[in-house]
Scaffold this motif. Sequence first.
Motif, PDB file in Angstrom:
ATOM      1  N   GLN A 243      45.494  27.066  49.105  1.00  0.00           N
ATOM      2  CA  GLN A 243      46.504  27.854  48.387  1.00  0.00           C
ATOM      3  C   GLN A 243      47.862  27.210  48.643  1.00  0.00           C
ATOM      4  O   GLN A 243      48.364  27.250  49.756  1.00  0.00           O
ATOM      5  CB  GLN A 243      46.494  29.295  48.870  1.00  0.00           C
TER       6      GLN A 243
ATOM      7  N   TYR B 208      40.100  20.877  40.924  1.00  0.00           N
ATOM      8  CA  TYR B 208      40.489  21.854  39.920  1.00  0.00           C
ATOM      9  C   TYR B 208      41.719  22.613  40.403  1.00  0.00           C
ATOM     10  O   TYR B 208      41.925  22.784  41.608  1.00  0.00           O
ATOM     11  CB  TYR B 208      39.349  22.849  39.655  1.00  0.00           C
TER      12      TYR B 208
ATOM     13  N   PHE C 110      40.486  21.474  35.072  1.00  0.00           N
ATOM     14  CA  PHE C 110      39.991  20.246  35.672  1.00  0.00           C
ATOM     15  C   PHE C 110      41.126  19.247  35.867  1.00  0.00           C
ATOM     16  O   PHE C 110      41.906  18.986  34.946  1.00  0.00           O
ATOM     17  CB  PHE C 110      38.913  19.656  34.757  1.00  0.00           C
TER      18      PHE C 110
ATOM     19  N   SER D 118      35.142  16.548  42.557  1.00  0.00           N
ATOM     20  CA  SER D 118      36.062  16.928  41.491  1.00  0.00           C
ATOM     21  C   SER D 118      37.128  17.847  42.044  1.00  0.00           C
ATOM     22  O   SER D 118      36.889  18.570  43.021  1.00  0.00           O
ATOM     23  CB  SER D 118      35.317  17.666  40.372  1.00  0.00           C
TER      24      SER D 118
ATOM     25  N   GLN E 296      43.686  26.328  39.891  1.00  0.00           N
ATOM     26  CA  GLN E 296      43.604  27.673  39.341  1.00  0.00           C
ATOM     27  C   GLN E 296      44.954  28.362  39.425  1.00  0.00           C
ATOM     28  O   GLN E 296      45.531  28.483  40.513  1.00  0.00           O
ATOM     29  CB  GLN E 296      42.557  28.531  40.039  1.00  0.00           C
TER      30      GLN E 296
ATOM     31  N   LEU F   5      41.191  28.208  35.428  1.00  0.00           N
ATOM     32  CA  LEU F   5      40.642  27.068  36.169  1.00  0.00           C
ATOM     33  C   LEU F   5      40.690  25.820  35.299  1.00  0.00           C
ATOM     34  O   LEU F   5      40.052  25.763  34.256  1.00  0.00           O
ATOM     35  CB  LEU F   5      39.190  27.347  36.554  1.00  0.00           C
TER      36      LEU F   5
ATOM     37  N   LEU G 135      41.161  23.629  44.125  1.00  0.00           N
ATOM     38  CA  LEU G 135      39.753  23.692  44.490  1.00  0.00           C
ATOM     39  C   LEU G 135      39.102  22.327  44.385  1.00  0.00           C
ATOM     40  O   LEU G 135      39.323  21.588  43.434  1.00  0.00           O
ATOM     41  CB  LEU G 135      39.021  24.669  43.580  1.00  0.00           C
TER      42      LEU G 135
ATOM     43  N   LEU H 293      46.004  27.684  43.406  1.00  0.00           N
ATOM     44  CA  LEU H 293      44.855  27.461  44.286  1.00  0.00           C
ATOM     45  C   LEU H 293      44.208  26.156  43.835  1.00  0.00           C
ATOM     46  O   LEU H 293      43.821  26.027  42.674  1.00  0.00           O
ATOM     47  CB  LEU H 293      43.857  28.616  44.176  1.00  0.00           C
TER      48      LEU H 293
ATOM     49  N   PHE I 292      31.710  24.512  45.114  1.00  0.00           N
ATOM     50  CA  PHE I 292      33.131  24.536  45.407  1.00  0.00           C
ATOM     51  C   PHE I 292      33.435  24.889  46.857  1.00  0.00           C
ATOM     52  O   PHE I 292      32.696  25.653  47.508  1.00  0.00           O
ATOM     53  CB  PHE I 292      33.830  25.572  44.515  1.00  0.00           C
ATOM     54  N   GLY I 293      34.560  24.353  47.333  1.00  0.00           N
ATOM     55  CA  GLY I 293      35.111  24.776  48.608  1.00  0.00           C
ATOM     56  C   GLY I 293      35.936  26.047  48.419  1.00  0.00           C
ATOM     57  O   GLY I 293      36.035  26.584  47.317  1.00  0.00           O
ATOM     58  N   SER I 294      36.518  26.521  49.530  1.00  0.00           N
ATOM     59  CA  SER I 294      37.303  27.762  49.484  1.00  0.00           C
ATOM     60  C   SER I 294      38.701  27.552  48.923  1.00  0.00           C
ATOM     61  O   SER I 294      39.389  28.521  48.621  1.00  0.00           O
ATOM     62  CB  SER I 294      37.407  28.369  50.883  1.00  0.00           C
TER      63      SER I 294
END
Lengths: 112, 114
Positions: free
Chosen positions: A108, A35, A45, A33, A37, A43, A90, A88, A103-105
Motif C-alpha cells: 500500500q 498490477y 495491469f 506480473s 489497484q 485493477l 500487487l 495498492l 497474488f501477494g498481499s
Amino acid sequence: KAGVTQTPRYLIKTRGQQVTLSCSPISGHRSVSWYQQTPGQGLQFLFEYFSETQRNKGNFPGRFSGRQFSNSRSEMNVSTLELGDSALYLCASSRDRDEKLFFGSGTQLSVL
Amino acid sequence: DQQVKQNSPSLSVQEGRISILNCDYTNSMFDYFLWYKKYPAEGPTFLISISSIKDKNEDGRFTVFLNKSAKHLSLHIVPSQPGDSAVYFCAVNAGGTSYGKLTFGQGTILTVHP
C-alpha cells in the motif's frame, strides 16, 4: 509452499521521490506480473516479466519500470512520484503458459 | 474502452441460497476466464477458471458458466456462506504470449447474510 511475498507492506512517500517495491514469487513460478489497484481505475495491469525479460506492458507512463532477477524475484520502481500514484500495488506469479495468477498481499503506497 | 464489465456493483444473498455473479466481455479472442475473490487491502485470491473451449467448470461450491455467443460469464456459489462475503472480480486472459496479463472487471461486492 510459500505464497507470493511482497515487501514492504506499507510505504509513505512524498511527491517527487522514487520508490522500489519487491516481490518474491512462488517457488517454481517464472512469470511475475505487477498490477495497480485504485478506487477509481480498479485493477490495472502494469507489466509482466518472464526469464528476466519484460514480456508484456500495460498503459502506464515510463516512470513505472520493473526488472526480474535470475531467481525470478522482481522489483518495480516508480520515479518522480505523483499524488495519483497512491495505490495498492500487487504482484502475481504463475507458471509459464498458465492462466492462473497467484497474488501477494500487496504494497500500500501513499504519496503525500 | 472497457473490455470486461461487471454491471452489478453489489449483491446481497441469504446464507444457504445461491449467489450468481455476472460478467460481460467484448473481445471474442479471449482464451481464459477467471474469477477472483478479494478482501480490502489484500491481494485477490484465485477461485476458478474456464477455458474458451468449455462452457462449464465446477470446483466444490463454485461453478463458472461461459456463454461465448453472448460473451457472458457467470459464477454460481451454492450454498452461499457468510465467509463468502467479499469483492468478486472476473478477469480475462488472451493466452498466447499474454498469459501474465489479466484484464479485470470493476468488481461486485457480495454480502451473505446469516
